[in-house]
Design a protein around this motif. Structure first.
Motif, PDB file in Angstrom:
ATOM      1  N   SER A  23     -13.976  -9.896  -4.436  1.00 20.33           N
ATOM      2  CA  SER A  23     -13.020  -9.909  -3.313  1.00 20.33           C
ATOM      3  C   SER A  23     -13.268  -8.953  -2.391  1.00 20.33           C
ATOM      4  N   THR A  24     -13.215  -9.679  -1.072  1.00 17.76           N
ATOM      5  CA  THR A  24     -13.562  -8.935  -0.164  1.00 17.76           C
ATOM      6  C   THR A  24     -12.620  -7.667   0.192  1.00 17.76           C
ATOM      7  N   ALA A  25     -11.301  -7.971   0.181  1.00 23.44           N
ATOM      8  CA  ALA A  25     -10.351  -6.999   0.370  1.00 23.44           C
ATOM      9  C   ALA A  25     -10.501  -5.838  -0.518  1.00 23.44           C
ATOM     10  N   VAL A  26     -10.842  -6.134  -1.744  1.00 21.12           N
ATOM     11  CA  VAL A  26     -11.225  -4.734  -2.735  1.00 21.12           C
ATOM     12  C   VAL A  26     -12.253  -4.061  -2.232  1.00 21.12           C
ATOM     13  N   GLY A  27     -13.502  -4.558  -1.725  1.00 20.84           N
ATOM     14  CA  GLY A  27     -14.801  -3.929  -1.257  1.00 20.84           C
ATOM     15  C   GLY A  27     -14.229  -3.292   0.008  1.00 20.84           C
ATOM     16  N   LYS A  28     -13.428  -3.601   0.872  1.00 16.77           N
ATOM     17  CA  LYS A  28     -13.089  -3.128   1.833  1.00 16.77           C
ATOM     18  C   LYS A  28     -12.047  -1.818   1.834  1.00 16.77           C
ATOM     19  N   ILE A  29     -11.171  -1.983   0.804  1.00 11.91           N
ATOM     20  CA  ILE A  29     -10.272  -0.944   0.593  1.00 11.91           C
ATOM     21  C   ILE A  29     -10.944   0.035  -0.258  1.00 11.91           C
ATOM     22  N   ALA A  30     -11.897  -0.163  -1.046  1.00 10.87           N
ATOM     23  CA  ALA A  30     -12.691   0.737  -1.803  1.00 10.87           C
ATOM     24  C   ALA A  30     -13.512   1.466  -0.916  1.00 10.87           C
ATOM     25  N   GLU A  76     -16.490   0.903   5.698  1.00  7.51           N
ATOM     26  CA  GLU A  76     -15.187   0.884   6.470  1.00  7.51           C
ATOM     27  C   GLU A  76     -15.077   2.468   6.996  1.00  7.51           C
ATOM     28  N   THR A  77     -14.168   2.758   8.090  1.00  4.02           N
ATOM     29  CA  THR A  77     -13.680   4.063   8.282  1.00  4.02           C
ATOM     30  C   THR A  77     -12.879   4.668   7.168  1.00  4.02           C
ATOM     31  N   PRO A  78     -13.219   5.952   6.901  1.00  2.91           N
ATOM     32  CA  PRO A  78     -12.459   6.430   5.501  1.00  2.91           C
ATOM     33  C   PRO A  78     -11.067   6.694   5.941  1.00  2.91           C
ATOM     34  N   THR A  79     -10.123   6.627   5.135  1.00  2.00           N
ATOM     35  CA  THR A  79      -8.872   6.942   5.442  1.00  2.00           C
ATOM     36  C   THR A  79      -8.361   8.042   4.273  1.00  2.00           C
ATOM     37  N   PRO A  80      -8.419   9.264   4.577  1.00  4.30           N
ATOM     38  CA  PRO A  80      -8.239  10.220   3.355  1.00  4.30           C
ATOM     39  C   PRO A  80      -6.561  10.413   3.096  1.00  4.30           C
ATOM     40  N   GLU A  81      -6.134   9.984   4.069  1.00  6.50           N
ATOM     41  CA  GLU A  81      -4.519   9.795   3.999  1.00  6.50           C
ATOM     42  C   GLU A  81      -3.971   9.142   2.926  1.00  6.50           C
ATOM     43  N   VAL A  82      -4.598   7.891   2.850  1.00 13.59           N
ATOM     44  CA  VAL A  82      -4.386   6.998   1.732  1.00 13.59           C
ATOM     45  C   VAL A  82      -4.520   7.573   0.560  1.00 13.59           C
ATOM     46  N   LEU A  83      -5.813   8.090   0.274  1.00 16.96           N
ATOM     47  CA  LEU A  83      -6.323   8.686  -0.884  1.00 16.96           C
ATOM     48  C   LEU A  83      -5.390   9.715  -1.391  1.00 16.96           C
ATOM     49  N   ALA A  84      -4.897  10.694  -0.317  1.00 15.87           N
ATOM     50  CA  ALA A  84      -3.682  11.661  -0.632  1.00 15.87           C
ATOM     51  C   ALA A  84      -2.622  11.160  -1.093  1.00 15.87           C
ATOM     52  N   LYS A  85      -2.079  10.017  -0.750  1.00 13.05           N
ATOM     53  CA  LYS A  85      -0.829   9.494  -1.138  1.00 13.05           C
ATOM     54  C   LYS A  85      -1.084   8.786  -2.491  1.00 13.05           C
ATOM     55  N   TYR A  86      -2.175   8.454  -2.656  1.00 12.95           N
ATOM     56  CA  TYR A  86      -2.499   7.809  -4.052  1.00 12.95           C
ATOM     57  C   TYR A  86      -2.503   9.074  -5.147  1.00 12.95           C
TER      58      TYR A  86
END
Length: 96
Positions: A23-30, A76-86
């Motif tokens: 999955s391209t989406a999984v790779g990008k999200i990861a 991809e550009t890191p998204t630490p705010e998404v990780l914090a929400k998780y």
């Protein structure tokens, strides 16, 4: 990854194998969430390869560099705010 970093391991990249690797989406999200390059190697026998690499490491006294046949990669550009929400949601559901 945080546990590895806390224990002094430098994590430069993440290898994504198995069904989700298709999955391209999984790779990008990861890559967004981990803040590191995510590499998808070509399909292979990675458990056997890992065991052979560890055996060679023991026999030779140094880690062999057999390389990786890369099928795809995401940086991809890191998204630490998404990780914090998780983490917040994870911690809230651990009580259940």
């Amino acid at each position: 990854i945080d546990s590895l970093v806390r224990n002094g391991v430098e994590v430069k990249r993440v290898l994504l194998v198995g069904g989700a690797a298709k999955s391209t989406a999984v790779g990008k999200i990861a890559s967004h969430i981990f803040g590191r390059e995510v590499i998808v190697p070509a399909p292979g026998e990675y458990v056997a390869d890992g065991a052979a690499k560890q055996a060679a490491w023991i026999a030779l006294g140094e880690m062999p560099n057999w390389g990786i046949n890369v099928e795809n990669s995401y940086n991809e550009t890191p998204t630490p705010e998404v990780l914090a929400k998780y983490r917040k949601l994870r911690d809230a559901t651990e009580k259940w």
